[in-house]
Structures are given as C-alpha cells and as structure tokens.
Design a protein around this motif. Structure first.
Motif, PDB file in Angstrom:
ATOM      1  N   LEU A  83      22.397  77.284 102.639  1.00 47.65           N
ATOM      2  CA  LEU A  83      22.726  76.873 104.005  1.00 47.65           C
ATOM      3  C   LEU A  83      23.075  78.066 104.879  1.00 47.65           C
ATOM      4  O   LEU A  83      22.687  78.128 106.056  1.00 47.65           O
ATOM      5  CB  LEU A  83      23.880  75.868 103.979  1.00 47.65           C
ATOM      6  CG  LEU A  83      23.551  74.497 103.383  1.00 47.65           C
ATOM      7  CD1 LEU A  83      24.794  73.630 103.309  1.00 47.65           C
ATOM      8  CD2 LEU A  83      22.470  73.801 104.199  1.00 47.65           C
ATOM      9  N   LEU A  84      23.804  79.038 104.325  1.00 52.29           N
ATOM     10  CA  LEU A  84      24.082  80.258 105.082  1.00 52.29           C
ATOM     11  C   LEU A  84      22.793  81.006 105.404  1.00 52.29           C
ATOM     12  O   LEU A  84      22.623  81.535 106.511  1.00 52.29           O
ATOM     13  CB  LEU A  84      25.032  81.158 104.296  1.00 52.29           C
ATOM     14  CG  LEU A  84      26.495  80.714 104.208  1.00 52.29           C
ATOM     15  CD1 LEU A  84      27.286  81.673 103.324  1.00 52.29           C
ATOM     16  CD2 LEU A  84      27.121  80.647 105.594  1.00 52.29           C
ATOM     17  N   LEU A  87      21.042  79.142 108.274  1.00 50.73           N
ATOM     18  CA  LEU A  87      21.697  79.353 109.562  1.00 50.73           C
ATOM     19  C   LEU A  87      21.443  80.759 110.094  1.00 50.73           C
ATOM     20  O   LEU A  87      21.130  80.944 111.285  1.00 50.73           O
ATOM     21  CB  LEU A  87      23.200  79.091 109.432  1.00 50.73           C
ATOM     22  CG  LEU A  87      23.618  77.636 109.188  1.00 50.73           C
ATOM     23  CD1 LEU A  87      25.128  77.543 108.990  1.00 50.73           C
ATOM     24  CD2 LEU A  87      23.178  76.745 110.331  1.00 50.73           C
ATOM     25  N   GLY A  91      19.135  81.587 113.342  1.00 53.81           N
ATOM     26  CA  GLY A  91      19.662  82.347 114.471  1.00 53.81           C
ATOM     27  C   GLY A  91      18.821  83.564 114.787  1.00 53.81           C
ATOM     28  O   GLY A  91      18.586  83.890 115.959  1.00 53.81           O
TER      29      GLY A  91
END
Length: 709
Positions: A83-84, A87, A91
């Motif tokens: 998930l990191l 993200l 971005g």
C-alpha cells in the motif's frame, strides 16, 4: 549526445507507473500466496530467534523484519509495504514534485523487501530488472536538497547514461541467448510460430498470429534476432543522433507488438521506459526555429551523416540476407530463410565481440563524464562551480561503480567473467542481495518443441470421477478464450506454467498449493477463481487431488477459412503429482520436505486501528479479479491526468493579461493628460495672457511631488 532532460523525466514517470502496477498486482495476491492461509505463508520464513535488526538486514534486506517491533503480523507488513508503494508511486505519477530521489529510494527499498521474502513467486527476470532500473531511477531523479541551484543538474547526463547501458545489456543479452543456449527452434527459425502459443499469457491476437504462413514466421524470427543483436551493437551508442532515434522506434514497436500478443507486460513496459535513454531534448522540441540557409560545409556534413546512416541500415539488411540466406521465391511469392552459420562460429563471434562492446561503453561513459565536468567548470560563480564539481564527483563515482559491477554478470554470458578483477567480483557478491545489477539472458527458456506444457489439477470426492479445476489466467478448457491480463502479473498461473517443464519435487510450493485446495482455503481458491460459480468445489473441498501434464496447441483454421469452435487442442503427457488426500503419509512427507509443515501455531493479531483499516480495504478488493482492479486504477490515473491537463490549459487561456511595458505606459500618459486637464480646466477668459499664466500654474502643480502622491 545533446541534453536529455525531457527523456529523463519520461523515464522517471514511466518507472513510477510500472511501480504502481507492480505493487497493486502483488497486493491483490498477498492473501493467497503469502497469507496465513496462503500457499507459502510468509510467517514460516520469519526467524524463530530474534537477532539484531542490522544482522537480519544484511542477511536478507527486507522491511518485513520490522513487523514484530511494530506489533504487526507478517501478512499485515506485506500489505502495508504494498500500500505504501501504491501511494508513493501514484503520487509520483500524478505530481511532478514527488519524482524525487528520496521517493524512488523508498520505492526501491519497498520492492526489495517484497523480493527478498517473495520466494519463487517473485524471483523472475522482470522483478530483477525492476529493482535494477529502480535503483538507477534513484540516481537519475533530482534530489530536492541539492537541486536549489541550476548547477546541480550538470551531472544528469552521466547518471542517465546508465539506463542506456542497462537497455543495451538487456536487449543484446536477450538476443544472444536465443542462439548461445543452443535452442533448436531459434536455429531452425521456427521459434516464433511456437512462441505464440508457448509464451506466458497468449492473447487472442496470438492465436491469429499463429495462423500466419510458415515462411512469414521464419522471416519474423530473423527480424527479431536482427533487432536484438545488430541494432544494439550498431545504433545504441552511435555518435549519429538519427541512428539512436531509429533504434528507439524499433524497440518501442517491438515491445508494443509483444504486449499485444501476450508475454510479460511489466518486462515490456520496463524496456520501453529504458528506451527513452536513446532520445534527447531536440526530439521533443515542437517549436523548432527555422534554420537559415546551410553553408556548403554544413550541407556536406549532413550528406556524410546520411551516407553513414544508410550504410548502417544496409549493413543490417545485407548481413541478415547473407547470414540467414534470405531468398525471394517469385513463383510462390514467399521468402525462404535458413541459418547459414554454425554454433562454433557464433560462439567465436560472441567471445570476440563482448570485449569491444565493453570498451565502447567505457568511451561513451567517458564522453559523458568529460562533457559534464566542462559544464561544471562553465558554471557562474565560484561557489556554484565548487558545488557542481562536488556533485559531479559523487555521481560520477556512483556511475562508474555501477558500470563496473555490471560487467560481472554481462561477461558471464560468454564465459569471460574470469577476466574480471577479483576485487570487482568480490564487490559484486557483497551487494548481490540488493539486486543493483542483474544478469539477463543467461537462463534462456527453451521453446518447447512438443507444445505448451500445462499442469491440470483435478479433484474428486470418490476417487472415481474427476473434475478439472479451472484457472482464470492459464489454458485449461479448450473452448476458453485466451485471457488478456494486461499489466497484472498472475504469479501462481505463471509459476505453474514454468513448473510444467519439470517435476513436482523441483517445485516444493506445489505441495502447499495442493494442501490448501484440499483444506478449501478461500484465499487460495480466489487465486484460481474469484467467481464461486466457476469453481466446482465451492461448497465442499475435494477429498482427493491429482495433477497431470498436457501439451497444448493452438487450433488451426480450416482450409475454407472458417474458424474452429475451440481455441486449443491438447494431448496427455504424464502424471505430475500423485493422488493424495488430507492426512495422507505421502502428502505429510512432502509438506515436511518443503518446510511447509506447521511447527508453531499462528500468533493472534491485535485488533488495532491499523488492522481494522487493512481488513476494510481488503474487503473492498476481495472478489475482484486482478486485471479489473488494475484497469480501474489505470482509468482513474488517466482521468486525473486528463482533467489536470485541461484545467492547466483553461487556466493559462484565462490568465491575467500581460502588463504594458514602461515604454507603452509612458507613450499613453501624455495622450490621457490633456483629456483630464480639459475637464478640470476653467472656462476660458477673454485675456489670453492670464490664461497662459493659469495653465503654467496648473502644469507646475501637476508636476509637484505632493500631487504625484
């Protein structure tokens, strides 16, 4: 080579997009592959005895070892890592400021953590390529702390050159390995017709390509070897810009064709991302200035460059005609081809050409280093020069170090690694766990001459009637249309495709898969089918399971051109896994040998807010197939970028009007002054002298400082 800031930005954007798809694809499959109820639970790889964190990171670099310290389970740690990664990469795709060296360092560390504990499911060639290209992105991306001055960008050409060297090693090694491995299908030029049905994930277009005549498939095999061997040698490091531009379009066209026909999409996307290193800023300069009439010297130089380009193109074409005996049969309107060189001759060519390619790389890197230091010297101000030279020295040392380490796996292809200095080989073995440089093409996968081997798993409740377990992304049913997986990477399906070439004892994870299916674990079943109606044992798990190997072939169109009802045809080959059931001694022994036998019970997980958030998010994607999730993600990103582009254009068109220049303001002021003075001027009197005196007073009062205030 000219400035390449725009290609570097495109490379960084492409790397962020590849990271996004890679992390999202793995996240979907974590419960079935590595979860507590998965095929190979990742908790079994956790150390039983706690050791210092630094020692664990040196032995196996992974952020997973921080889980016990943070009070998280292994599966939760993997999900948080993915998930990191999603993200951060999302971005970086949407926001240019996030394409920073620190962000790419985090992405590389996160994916390395998955690669370290991923086992067989994550140890593929494209995973190693993603880590190496991701590390180069760390060097290429700007570092916000050091990019406050323009002089800090002088070394960019040095670090960006490493991506071109990686592209050369990837493409050239892939092409050479086809012949160096002794694969008979490439030597007799029949590999392409077989490749359409034996690749990782053939698409429906691959079926139509398989219907092409044999002579055209042979000619295609010749073109592929010319594109992967001759083009990198003659064009990638050519001093003539037009040759590099042509090589870029050749590479991108080739990779797009492979993506449409099937294969590993991430591998092809990574190759396209690396291909941007062949371009420069001039290629993206839309508003080009009109050049003046060329002098005789300029015209002669352009003419000589054109002759060199034509000579290179002719050399590739004539070389292919001679080496593969290309002849046109005008009666049948076909092109015949045949390999006209021996294995020994090719081995001699490979051993002789590899050393010159290394020296070409050294000269090309030296050119970029010298050009960068000259830019640093020409920087304005002593402080800027000093800062630029310091950064140049640091990044040049990093580039030279990466280039030197890459020679170890590169020379191993021709057996020349013994000529590398022992210190370099020792340094390579020290950093090998970090996947800074990889070997490509060494483990060439032979094209199966007898067809596409596939493992068919069958279940039964009475050991008499057997039912096949169908998968979403691999051939099983003869009438099922080949799936289009896109950037999704179905790890289990592809590993089954590779395991079909060997035996089950060479693939210990397969025993874990069989045991999970016998127990009816829902997370593993979701890897096969997310739709319960498509899984025959959705209500009750099978009592017995066995596995067999079949050879699959694409069907052929009839002579009248009609299409058959089935996409595949198959024939039974051998047994892959014996009949087993839960509690069977054979199954228990295989689980113990594979290290999948439970030694300790599963530790309970605390009901923390992080755990609850992960459960809610997991529930949103459960029951949705991987390609649909990635397609939704792609559509969302494309929509945001489109809206962002439209908004920026609208804002630019409706922006504030430019202020008039000082000269225009001065020219307008005298014209407006008489009009204002006429309005405030009193009625004219009969006496002319008095009027002139009053005008002088008014003019002097207008020019007074108080009046201007």
């Amino acid at each position: 080579m000219g400035e390449a800031r725009t290609p570097a930005r495109m490379f960084l954007w492409s790397m962020a997009a590849v990271y996004l798809f890679a992390f999202a694809s793995i996240y979907i499959q974590i419960p079935g592959l590595y979860g507590d109820e998965g095929v190979v639970p990742v908790r079994l790889s956790m150390p039983r005895v706690q050791s210092p964190l630094l020692e664990q990171l040196q032995a196996a670099p992974s952020l997973l070892w921080l889980g016990p310290t943070l009070g998280l389970g292994p599966q939760q740690c993997l999900e948080i890592i993915c998930l990191l990664g999603v993200l951060l990469s999302l971005g970086a795709v949407l926001i240019g400021a996030l394409r920073d060296s620190v962000v790419y360092l985090c992405l590389w560390a996160l994916y390395l953590s998955l690669y370290t504990v991923g086992g067989d499911f994550l140890h593929s060639e494209w995973d190693s390529l993603l880590l190496e290209a991701g590390f180069l992105a760390v060097l290429v991306a700007p570092l916000g702390l050091l990019r406050r001055s323009s002089s800090a960008a002088h070394h960019d050409s040095v670090t960006f050159w490493l991506t071109r060297w990686l592209l050369f090693r990837l493409v050239f090694s892939t092409g050479v390995s086809k012949l160096a491995s002794g694969d008979p299908s490439w030597w007799d030029l029949t590999a392409l017709s077989r490749h359409f049905e034996t690749q990782a994930s053939p698409t429906p277009l691959a079926w139509y390509a398989h219907q092409l005549p044999d002579w055209l498939s042979r000619l295609g095999a010749v073109c592929i070897m010319a594109e992967e061997i001759a083009v990198p040698l003659l064009m990638f490091f050519a001093p003539i810009r037009g040759l590099r531009i042509s090589a870029f379009y050749i590479q991108v066209s080739h990779q797009l064709c492979l993506m449409l026909l099937g294969g590993s999409s991430l591998l092809h996307l990574l190759t396209i991302a690396l291909s941007f290193s062949l371009l420069d800023d001039e290629q993206f300069n839309i508003h080009k200035k009109k050049t003046k009439t060329k002098t005789w010297g300029q015209f002669l130089g352009s003419f000589l460059i054109l002759l060199v380009k034509l000579a290179v193109y002719a050399l590739i074409v004539v070389g292919a005609i001679i080496l593969f005996k290309l002849e046109i049969n005008w009666e049948k309107k076909t092109v015949t081809s045949k390999t006209d060189f021996s294995h020994k001759a090719f081995d001699n060519f490979l051993s002789q050409i590899q050393t010159p390619t290394i020296w070409v790389g050294v000269l090309s890197l030296t050119w970029e280093v010298v050009a960068a230091v000259l830019k640093c010297v020409c920087a304005r101000g002593i402080l800027n020069k000093l800062l630029a030279l310091i950064q140049w020295a640091i990044f040049t040392a990093a580039a030279v170090g990466v280039f030197t380490l890459s020679l170890v796996p590169y020379t191993a292809m021709a057996g020349l690694s013994g000529k590398i200095l022992p210190g370099v080989r020792k340094a390579f073995s020290t950093v090998e766990n970090y996947q800074l440089v990889g070997a490509y093409g060494i483990q060439h996968r032979m094209v199966p001459p007898a067809g596409r081997p596939e493992i068919i798993i069958e279940g039964s409740t009475d050991k008499k009637s057997w039912t096949e377990l169908s998968f979403m992304y691999k051939p099983d049913s003869l009438t099922k249309i080949p799936p289009v997986v896109g950037p999704h990477q179905p790890r289990l399906d592809w590993l089954l495709w590779e395991a079909a070439r060997g035996e089950h004892d060479q693939n210990p994870w397969f025993t874990g898969l069989v045991n999970s299916l016998l127990e009816g674990k829902a997370d593993v079943v979701n890897l096969l089918q997310v739709d319960e109606a498509q899984y025959p044992f959705s209500q009750t798990p099978p009592t017995f399971i066995r596995a067999r190997v079949y050879h699959y072939h694409f069907t052929q169109t009839a002579e009248d051109g009609t299409h058959p009802q089935a996409w595949w045809k198959r024939q039974y080959v051998r047994e892959f896994f014996p009949v087993v059931q839960l509690g069977d001694q054979t199954l228990e022994g295989l689980l113990k040998e594979a290290g999948l036998k439970e030694k300790f019970p599963v530790q309970p997980i605390s009901d923390s807010p992080v755990t609850q958030a992960l459960s809610v998010l997991r529930g949103q994607v459960r029951g949705i197939c991987g390609p649909l999730v990635l397609l939704t993600l792609f559509a969302t990103v494309a929509t945001i970028l489109l809206l962002k582009s439209l908004f920026s254009r609208t804002h630019t068109s409706k922006g504030p009007k430019p202020r008039p220049s000082s000269s225009e303001h001065k020219s307008k002021k005298p014209k407006e002054a008489p009009e204002a003075s006429e309005k405030n001027r009193p009625a004219p009197s009969r006496g002319g002298k008095k009027d002139h005196s009053e005008e002088r007073k008014l003019d002097s009062s207008d020019r007074s400082p108080r009046k201007r205030k």
